[in-house]
Scaffold this active site. Structure first.
Site, PDB file in Angstrom:
ATOM      1  N   ASP A   1      33.953 -21.133 -18.296  1.00 39.86           N
ATOM      2  CA  ASP A   1      33.133 -20.477 -17.290  1.00 39.86           C
ATOM      3  C   ASP A   1      33.756 -20.712 -15.924  1.00 39.86           C
ATOM      4  OD1 ASP A   1      30.979 -18.937 -16.433  1.00 39.86           O
ATOM      5  OD2 ASP A   1      29.782 -20.689 -15.960  1.00 39.86           O
ATOM      6  N   TYR A   3      34.158 -19.679 -11.576  1.00 48.77           N
ATOM      7  CA  TYR A   3      33.319 -19.845 -10.384  1.00 48.77           C
ATOM      8  C   TYR A   3      33.840 -18.907  -9.303  1.00 48.77           C
ATOM      9  CZ  TYR A   3      30.282 -22.996  -7.566  1.00 48.77           C
ATOM     10  OH  TYR A   3      29.273 -23.556  -6.808  1.00 48.77           O
ATOM     11  N   HIS A   8      28.219 -17.256  -3.759  1.00 49.63           N
ATOM     12  CA  HIS A   8      27.401 -18.188  -4.537  1.00 49.63           C
ATOM     13  C   HIS A   8      27.896 -19.620  -4.341  1.00 49.63           C
ATOM     14  CE1 HIS A   8      25.202 -19.939  -7.918  1.00 49.63           C
ATOM     15  NE2 HIS A   8      26.353 -20.399  -8.380  1.00 49.63           N
ATOM     16  N   ARG A  17      25.863 -30.039  -0.182  1.00 49.74           N
ATOM     17  CA  ARG A  17      26.768 -30.637   0.807  1.00 49.74           C
ATOM     18  C   ARG A  17      26.693 -29.820   2.092  1.00 49.74           C
ATOM     19  NH1 ARG A  17      29.400 -29.816  -3.866  1.00 49.74           N
ATOM     20  NH2 ARG A  17      30.391 -27.959  -2.987  1.00 49.74           N
ATOM     21  N   GLU A  73      21.778 -17.131 -13.908  1.00 51.30           N
ATOM     22  CA  GLU A  73      22.976 -16.839 -13.127  1.00 51.30           C
ATOM     23  C   GLU A  73      23.538 -15.498 -13.558  1.00 51.30           C
ATOM     24  OE1 GLU A  73      24.682 -21.076 -11.547  1.00 51.30           O
ATOM     25  OE2 GLU A  73      25.708 -20.159 -13.250  1.00 51.30           O
ATOM     26  N   GLU A  75      26.289 -13.113 -14.116  1.00 51.92           N
ATOM     27  CA  GLU A  75      27.740 -13.180 -14.306  1.00 51.92           C
ATOM     28  C   GLU A  75      28.214 -11.994 -15.150  1.00 51.92           C
ATOM     29  OE1 GLU A  75      29.521 -16.826 -15.439  1.00 51.92           O
ATOM     30  OE2 GLU A  75      27.911 -18.077 -14.620  1.00 51.92           O
ATOM     31  N   ASP A 107      24.206 -17.007 -17.425  1.00 49.39           N
ATOM     32  CA  ASP A 107      24.519 -18.423 -17.633  1.00 49.39           C
ATOM     33  C   ASP A 107      23.319 -19.249 -17.177  1.00 49.39           C
ATOM     34  OD1 ASP A 107      25.911 -20.769 -18.139  1.00 49.39           O
ATOM     35  OD2 ASP A 107      26.855 -20.795 -16.172  1.00 49.39           O
ATOM     36  N   ARG A 111      18.692 -26.672 -13.131  1.00 44.25           N
ATOM     37  CA  ARG A 111      19.208 -27.202 -11.874  1.00 44.25           C
ATOM     38  C   ARG A 111      18.905 -28.693 -11.686  1.00 44.25           C
ATOM     39  NH1 ARG A 111      23.009 -23.541 -10.789  1.00 44.25           N
ATOM     40  NH2 ARG A 111      22.171 -21.458 -10.486  1.00 44.25           N
ATOM     41  N   GLN A 114      21.188 -30.564 -13.931  1.00 39.55           N
ATOM     42  CA  GLN A 114      22.533 -30.410 -13.374  1.00 39.55           C
ATOM     43  C   GLN A 114      22.771 -31.367 -12.212  1.00 39.55           C
ATOM     44  OE1 GLN A 114      23.275 -26.416 -12.033  1.00 39.55           O
ATOM     45  NE2 GLN A 114      25.393 -26.802 -11.474  1.00 39.55           N
ATOM     46  N   TYR A 118      26.047 -33.775 -13.110  1.00 35.94           N
ATOM     47  CA  TYR A 118      27.294 -33.010 -12.936  1.00 35.94           C
ATOM     48  C   TYR A 118      28.441 -33.804 -12.324  1.00 35.94           C
ATOM     49  CZ  TYR A 118      27.177 -32.106  -7.863  1.00 35.94           C
ATOM     50  OH  TYR A 118      27.214 -32.219  -6.495  1.00 35.94           O
ATOM     51  N   LYS A 127      23.751 -26.641 -18.905  1.00 32.39           N
ATOM     52  CA  LYS A 127      24.294 -25.303 -19.127  1.00 32.39           C
ATOM     53  C   LYS A 127      24.388 -24.904 -20.598  1.00 32.39           C
ATOM     54  CE  LYS A 127      25.805 -24.205 -14.838  1.00 32.39           C
ATOM     55  NZ  LYS A 127      25.578 -22.937 -14.131  1.00 32.39           N
ATOM     56  N   THR A 131      23.109 -19.123 -23.417  1.00 34.72           N
ATOM     57  CA  THR A 131      23.830 -18.137 -22.607  1.00 34.72           C
ATOM     58  C   THR A 131      23.591 -16.789 -23.276  1.00 34.72           C
ATOM     59  OG1 THR A 131      25.549 -19.673 -21.876  1.00 34.72           O
ATOM     60  CG2 THR A 131      26.087 -17.334 -21.821  1.00 34.72           C
ATOM     61  N   THR A 233      28.828 -16.899 -10.984  1.00 30.19           N
ATOM     62  CA  THR A 233      27.723 -16.114 -10.436  1.00 30.19           C
ATOM     63  C   THR A 233      28.202 -15.148  -9.365  1.00 30.19           C
ATOM     64  OG1 THR A 233      26.256 -17.968 -10.878  1.00 30.19           O
ATOM     65  CG2 THR A 233      25.435 -16.276  -9.398  1.00 30.19           C
ATOM     66  N   GLU A 247      19.599 -19.719  -4.917  1.00 29.89           N
ATOM     67  CA  GLU A 247      20.058 -19.107  -3.671  1.00 29.89           C
ATOM     68  C   GLU A 247      18.946 -18.313  -2.996  1.00 29.89           C
ATOM     69  OE1 GLU A 247      24.217 -17.296  -4.127  1.00 29.89           O
ATOM     70  OE2 GLU A 247      23.530 -17.621  -6.190  1.00 29.89           O
TER      71      GLU A 247
END
Length: 303
Positions: A1, A3, A8, A17, A73, A75, A107, A111, A114, A118, A127, A131, A233, A247
């Site tokens: 998968d 990114y 996103h 962050r 997500e 995708e 996907d 959260r 995660q 992660y 995850k 799917t 995403t 988001e």
């Protein structure tokens, strides 16, 4: 998968962050992680809310429980046609000849699981519980009329030579209009159709299909017929174009209000998410991707 959706990656990175949302390697390397095949299902898939370790910021220790921040997500999935031999990388010029076609791909993401699991190795239980993909593959040949030029924003680093080619720059992007729709259990009971939450376009992806395949094989990894790559995403540049609820709701701070008065920060039991896509260009027959729908069932209690 992969990114490949920079909007996103930036929006979600900002939640985790605030001072450094996009890590420095993002613009140089197609970021990805390895997944699995066991829990991939076709449109109409119904799955139970996942269990996992949860650790709220104020808790002293984690605990096992059902996910409270379940998300989707938006995708695209890339199915590999002919593979390559172990130890024989595919050049960027060869890469797209090894792509058979595309599907829609949801996907699903837990959260809260995660956020705890992660680092340092990436997603795992957050995850792998489900799917969902659309039921037919749209071939690369069928998508040829909808190709467009691909370029990097001014000031961004240009891709390394193994990820760059004249064809990539001239026709690397694909104009695919994408949408996410939501039907809650109450909407279904009241006979109401799904409601559209957002729209975006695959042409905004930061990395192309060919670049994903070339990078995947550059270390000699042998791709095989039927392998499935997720695009990551596909959000758009606008605040209302997030390809996930994390988001659209700014991490759950701003609930989405539906027309029937319900609100959503994350998915609830009974919710059905529908991904839709279509290619349209004047002078050409439009091409649709069949709906990619999945429904959330209540968690199964741990015994």
């Amino acid at each position: 998968d992969f990114y490949t959706g920079i909007h996103h990656a930036t929006a979600v990175g900002r939640l985790f962050r605030p001072d450094n949302p996009l890590l420095p390697n993002y613009k140089w390397v197609p970021i990805a992680y390895h997944g699995r095949t066991s829990s991939i299902g076709v449109s109409g898939q119904r799955f139970h809310r996942p269990l996992g370790q949860l650790k709220p910021p104020t808790a002293a220790a984690p605990q096992l429980g059902p996910c409270q921040r379940l998300d989707y997500e938006l995708e695209l999935g890339v199915f590999i046609g002919p593979g390559n031999a172990l130890g024989e990388p595919l050049s960027i010029e060869q890469a797209e000849d090894h792509a058979f076609g595309l599907v829609l791909l949801n996907d699903w993401s837990a959260r809260d699981i995660q956020a705890w699991e992660y680092q340092p190795l990436g997603p795992f239980l957050s995850k792998n519980f489900a799917t969902t993909i659309s039921p037919w593959i749209v071939t690369m040949e069928a998508l040829e009329p909808f190709r467009s030029a691909w370029s990097r924003p001014e000031g961004d680093p240009q891709p390394l030579p193994y990820l760059d080619s004249a064809h990539t720059r001239q026709r690397g992007a694909i104009d695919i209009h994408l949408e996410v729709w939501l039907q809650t259990a109450r909407m279904r009971e009241d006979g109401q159709p799904p409601e559209r939450l957002m729209a975006s376009n695959f042409r905004d992806a930061y990395w192309t299909v060919g670049q994903m395949i070339a990078h995947h094989s550059i270390n000699g990894c042998n791709l095989q017929s039927g392998d499935l790559l997720g695009s990551g995403t596909q959000s758009g540049p606008g605040e209302d174009q997030g390809g996930s609820l994390i988001e659209l709701t700014c991490g759950g701070k701003n609930p989405v209000r539906l027309m029937n008065g319900e609100t959503r920060t994350f998915l609830e039991d009974g919710d059905t998410v529908v991904l839709r896509a279509r290619c349209q260009r004047e002078g050409w027959r439009s091409i649709g991707f069949s709906d990619c729908a999945g429904t959330v069932l209540p968690a199964v209690p741990y015994r």
